[in-house]
Design an enzyme around this catalytic site. Structure first.
Site, mmCIF file in Angstrom:
data_model
loop_
_atom_site.group_PDB
_atom_site.id
_atom_site.type_symbol
_atom_site.label_atom_id
_atom_site.label_comp_id
_atom_site.label_asym_id
_atom_site.label_seq_id
_atom_site.Cartn_x
_atom_site.Cartn_y
_atom_site.Cartn_z
ATOM 1 N N ASP A 30 -9.551 6.178 3.573
ATOM 2 C CA ASP A 30 -8.960 5.084 1.935
ATOM 3 C C ASP A 30 -8.731 5.662 0.702
ATOM 4 O OD1 ASP A 30 -9.839 1.953 2.174
ATOM 5 O OD2 ASP A 30 -9.324 2.438 0.227
ATOM 6 N N HIS A 46 -0.255 -3.020 16.590
ATOM 7 C CA HIS A 46 -0.495 -3.745 15.444
ATOM 8 C C HIS A 46 -0.885 -5.362 15.848
ATOM 9 C CE1 HIS A 46 0.910 -5.790 11.875
ATOM 10 N NE2 HIS A 46 0.795 -6.935 12.565
ATOM 11 N N HIS A 96 -2.192 -6.040 8.627
ATOM 12 C CA HIS A 96 -2.460 -4.963 10.157
ATOM 13 C C HIS A 96 -3.898 -4.370 10.252
ATOM 14 C CE1 HIS A 96 -1.459 -1.836 13.347
ATOM 15 N NE2 HIS A 96 -2.780 -1.569 13.180
ATOM 16 N N HIS A 98 -8.169 -3.666 10.814
ATOM 17 C CA HIS A 98 -8.973 -2.347 10.361
ATOM 18 C C HIS A 98 -10.101 -2.770 10.216
ATOM 19 C CE1 HIS A 98 -7.492 -4.527 6.670
ATOM 20 N NE2 HIS A 98 -8.269 -3.811 5.987
HETATM 21 P P1 AMP Z 1 -8.284 -4.830 2.985
HETATM 22 O O1 AMP Z 1 -8.178 -5.154 1.458
HETATM 23 O O2 AMP Z 1 -9.496 -5.393 3.693
HETATM 24 O O3 AMP Z 1 -7.093 -5.214 3.919
HETATM 25 O O4 AMP Z 1 -8.219 -2.978 3.275
HETATM 26 C C1 AMP Z 1 -6.575 -2.386 3.098
HETATM 27 C C2 AMP Z 1 -7.315 -1.377 2.490
HETATM 28 O O5 AMP Z 1 -6.192 -0.696 2.543
HETATM 29 C C3 AMP Z 1 -7.653 -1.217 1.037
HETATM 30 O O6 AMP Z 1 -9.335 -0.692 1.447
HETATM 31 C C4 AMP Z 1 -7.452 0.004 0.730
HETATM 32 O O7 AMP Z 1 -7.982 0.732 -0.628
HETATM 33 C C5 AMP Z 1 -6.421 0.751 1.901
HETATM 34 N N1 AMP Z 1 -4.636 1.053 1.277
HETATM 35 C C6 AMP Z 1 -3.750 0.732 1.164
HETATM 36 N N2 AMP Z 1 -3.174 1.242 1.437
HETATM 37 C C7 AMP Z 1 -3.310 2.215 1.871
HETATM 38 C C8 AMP Z 1 -2.979 4.163 2.033
HETATM 39 N N3 AMP Z 1 -1.303 4.689 2.091
HETATM 40 N N4 AMP Z 1 -3.795 5.193 2.364
HETATM 41 C C9 AMP Z 1 -4.556 4.675 2.556
HETATM 42 N N5 AMP Z 1 -5.393 3.379 2.636
HETATM 43 C C10 AMP Z 1 -4.786 2.497 2.011
HETATM 44 ZN ZN ZN Z 2 1.029 -3.097 11.855
#
Ligand code: AMP
Ligand code: ZN
Length: 112
Positions: A30, A46, A96, A98
């Site tokens: 992250d 996706h 997406h 995760h």
């Molecule tokens: P959520 O808020 O549960 O949708 O989690 C999305 C996560 O993606 C957050 O913890 C962000 O810090 C992380 N995130 C956003 N952009 C990136 C990126 N380019 N590379 C790695 N993590 C990211």
């Molecule tokens: Zn996606």
């Protein structure tokens, strides 16, 4: 999916700190870690969120959980938190599917 950040990361179009990948899933650190260990596990295909999991696509979730257990073991994580936010009110910022894997500090419950 076009214009999806995590689809682009899984495809290698946007750089990331990759920990593991195979034909079904992609695992990366992250960018804004909330614990000493914080990585994300995503399906390459996706899905908007866990709310879209059904009998046609759930195999990738089982696979993701197997890989999470293996990576946790390899990294010596005795304790970790597994989170998937669904919808903006729950804290989902990237649409997406995760799974967050967080470890390396004490955690509180209930989450905020
Ligand atoms: P959520 O808020 O549960 O949708 O989690 C999305 C996560 O993606 C957050 O913890 C962000 O810090 C992380 N995130 C956003 N952009 C990136 C990126 N380019 N590379 C790695 N993590 C990211
Ligand atoms: Zn996606």
């Amino acid at each position: 999916m076009k214009d999806c950040l995590f689809c682009k990361i899984a495809a290698g179009e946007i750089p990331s700190d990759c920990l593991y990948q195979d034909e079904q899933i992609y695992v990366f650190k992250d960018i804004n870690p909330q614990a000493p260990v914080h990585f994300l596990v995503i399906p390459r295909a996706h899905l908007d969120s866990a709310a879209q999991i059904d009998e046609t696509n759930s195999a990738v979730v089982a696979h993701a959980f197997e890989v999470i257990a293996r990576l946790a073991k390899e990294q010596g994580l005795e304790s970790f938190r597994l989170v998937s936010n669904v919808g903006e009110s729950a804290g989902q910022s990237v649409k997406h599917l995760h799974f967050h894997v967080l470890s390396g500090r004490d955690m509180t419950w209930p989450p905020g």
